[in-house]
Design a protein around this motif. Structure first.
Motif, PDB file in Angstrom:
ATOM      1  N   VAL A 139       3.885  30.198 103.025  1.00 12.06           N
ATOM      2  CA  VAL A 139       4.620  29.783 101.718  1.00 12.06           C
ATOM      3  C   VAL A 139       3.797  28.483 101.221  1.00 12.06           C
ATOM      4  O   VAL A 139       4.088  27.228 100.879  1.00 12.06           O
ATOM      5  CB  VAL A 139       6.513  29.908 101.311  1.00 12.06           C
TER       6      VAL A 139
ATOM      7  N   GLU B  75      12.246  30.657  92.884  1.00  7.55           N
ATOM      8  CA  GLU B  75      11.066  32.171  93.093  1.00  7.55           C
ATOM      9  C   GLU B  75      10.670  32.234  94.947  1.00  7.55           C
ATOM     10  O   GLU B  75      10.551  33.067  95.274  1.00  7.55           O
ATOM     11  CB  GLU B  75      10.067  31.428  92.131  1.00  7.55           C
TER      12      GLU B  75
ATOM     13  N   LYS C 194      10.399  35.100  97.470  1.00 11.89           N
ATOM     14  CA  LYS C 194       9.257  35.551  98.282  1.00 11.89           C
ATOM     15  C   LYS C 194       9.961  35.616  99.467  1.00 11.89           C
ATOM     16  O   LYS C 194       9.248  36.165 100.654  1.00 11.89           O
ATOM     17  CB  LYS C 194       8.182  33.625  98.049  1.00 11.89           C
TER      18      LYS C 194
ATOM     19  N   LYS D 236      11.310  38.001 100.656  1.00 13.23           N
ATOM     20  CA  LYS D 236      11.084  39.887 100.660  1.00 13.23           C
ATOM     21  C   LYS D 236       9.681  39.803 102.418  1.00 13.23           C
ATOM     22  O   LYS D 236       9.101  41.283 102.110  1.00 13.23           O
ATOM     23  CB  LYS D 236       9.494  40.126  98.951  1.00 13.23           C
ATOM     24  N   LYS D 237       9.736  38.621 101.961  1.00 17.99           N
ATOM     25  CA  LYS D 237       8.534  38.558 103.620  1.00 17.99           C
ATOM     26  C   LYS D 237       9.707  38.916 105.085  1.00 17.99           C
ATOM     27  O   LYS D 237       9.334  38.760 105.818  1.00 17.99           O
ATOM     28  CB  LYS D 237       8.520  36.611 103.930  1.00 17.99           C
TER      29      LYS D 237
END
Lengths: 205, 205
Positions: free
Chosen positions: B80, B146, B150, B153-154
């Motif tokens: 990230v 956001e 992220k 999802k990872k």
């Protein structure tokens, strides 16, 4: 959350005189466990204080030979003139009900179980030194010197079979050894090959 | 009696938000251990309460890139937008002195360590459910929505990498998870492949 439900089969083995019985009893005195002891069948006469159905099922030689024929043992061995065996049906029952089943057996029998039950956990209990083992065999005082000598010679051969086991636990102190075995049981439940299917299923829910 | 002297490398990993830091801190608060924490290097800005040299070594991007060139990391990853890395020399030093070194790292980094350090113990920390993970990521409140999305999802991708680890520990309760990790460390010390050489030597004495 528990990831597995099926019980573990835990095999505690090691040379005669290493203190398998003492460690096993200390293990069962610990708190918060789900262990059951698989009582062995033997043709050996009871030692002082041993209770039939608790320490062993004491049977005569003919009964034992008959049960071998009927394939009733998960393992059995003749050891210094006596038979010892693990009754298969009782082990299966306990495992199916989600209990952890502890076998406390001789090395020869443990290697038979290794062939049949790949998923079991094999623990080799060892003395802190050869000398310590010899002293323990002598101090037990239940056998004559010739048997002590025989058992010690057998132990020396068995030491070289340690590599066939998953874990080696030194019985330097009974409670310490029992603690280690409990840690092994907890750790084994978390092993990836035992938990992954359950875990994957859980994530899908 | 201790059968091994060399320290174990213990890798605690798992998806972001699973509670690696909390579990690691609970582990270090336990008694009677010989654990040291390998402080990671990062380019991420400190969160509230984080201390340089204790939680992380906070460095700038250029310093980090320079250290990659100098092969100073056992593993590193960009995550990230920030770099995270484990300084190789400090880990080696601690292991050589017989300490158990705990790495608390991202999944990508853990798999790099797996390649280099075959003898290390790999623990995958997982949430009790996907929903629980999502809630934790949101509740942390240090990142904008956001980034939460992220990271989630990872995490979903990382769940499928569990099979690469030795152990799966569910973080249903911090102390329970830390207890299990401690049991794993104790058990690993007793594993035959770690102890057999020492044990054989001991018997010869």
């Amino acid at each position: 959350m528990k990831l597995n439900e099926r019980g573990l089969l835990i095999v505690i083995s090691g040379p005669s005189g290493v203190g398998k019985g003492t460690v096993r009893r200390a293990l069962f005195e610990m708190k918060n466990h789900n262990l059951v002891y698989s009582v062995s069948v033997t043709t050996r006469p009871p030692r002082a204080g041993e209770v039939d159905g608790k320490d062993y099922y004491f049977v005569d030689r003919n009964t034992f030979l008959q049960e071998i024929k009927e394939d009733k043992f998960l393992e059995y061995a003749e050891f210094v003139g006596n038979f010892y065996g693990t009754p298969k049906d009782k082990v299966d029952e306990a495992l199916d009900s989600g209990k952890e089943v502890v076998l406390e057996i001789e090395v020869e029998g443990a290697l038979q179980v290794r062939e049949k039950m790949k998923e079991a956990v094999f623990i080799f209990l060892v003395p802190p030194s050869k000398k310590a083992l010899y002293e323990r065999l002598r101090a037990r005082g239940t056998e004559d010197p010739e048997i002590v000598e025989k058992r010690f010679k057998k132990a020396e051969k068995e030491f070289s079979l340690a590599y066939k086991y998953d874990y080696i636990v030194v019985n330097d102190d009974v409670n310490n050894a029992a603690d280690k075995i409990m840690a092994i049981i907890r750790a084994e439940h978390a092993r990836t090959q035992r938990t992954i299917h359950k875990y994957t299923k859980m994530l899908e829910e």
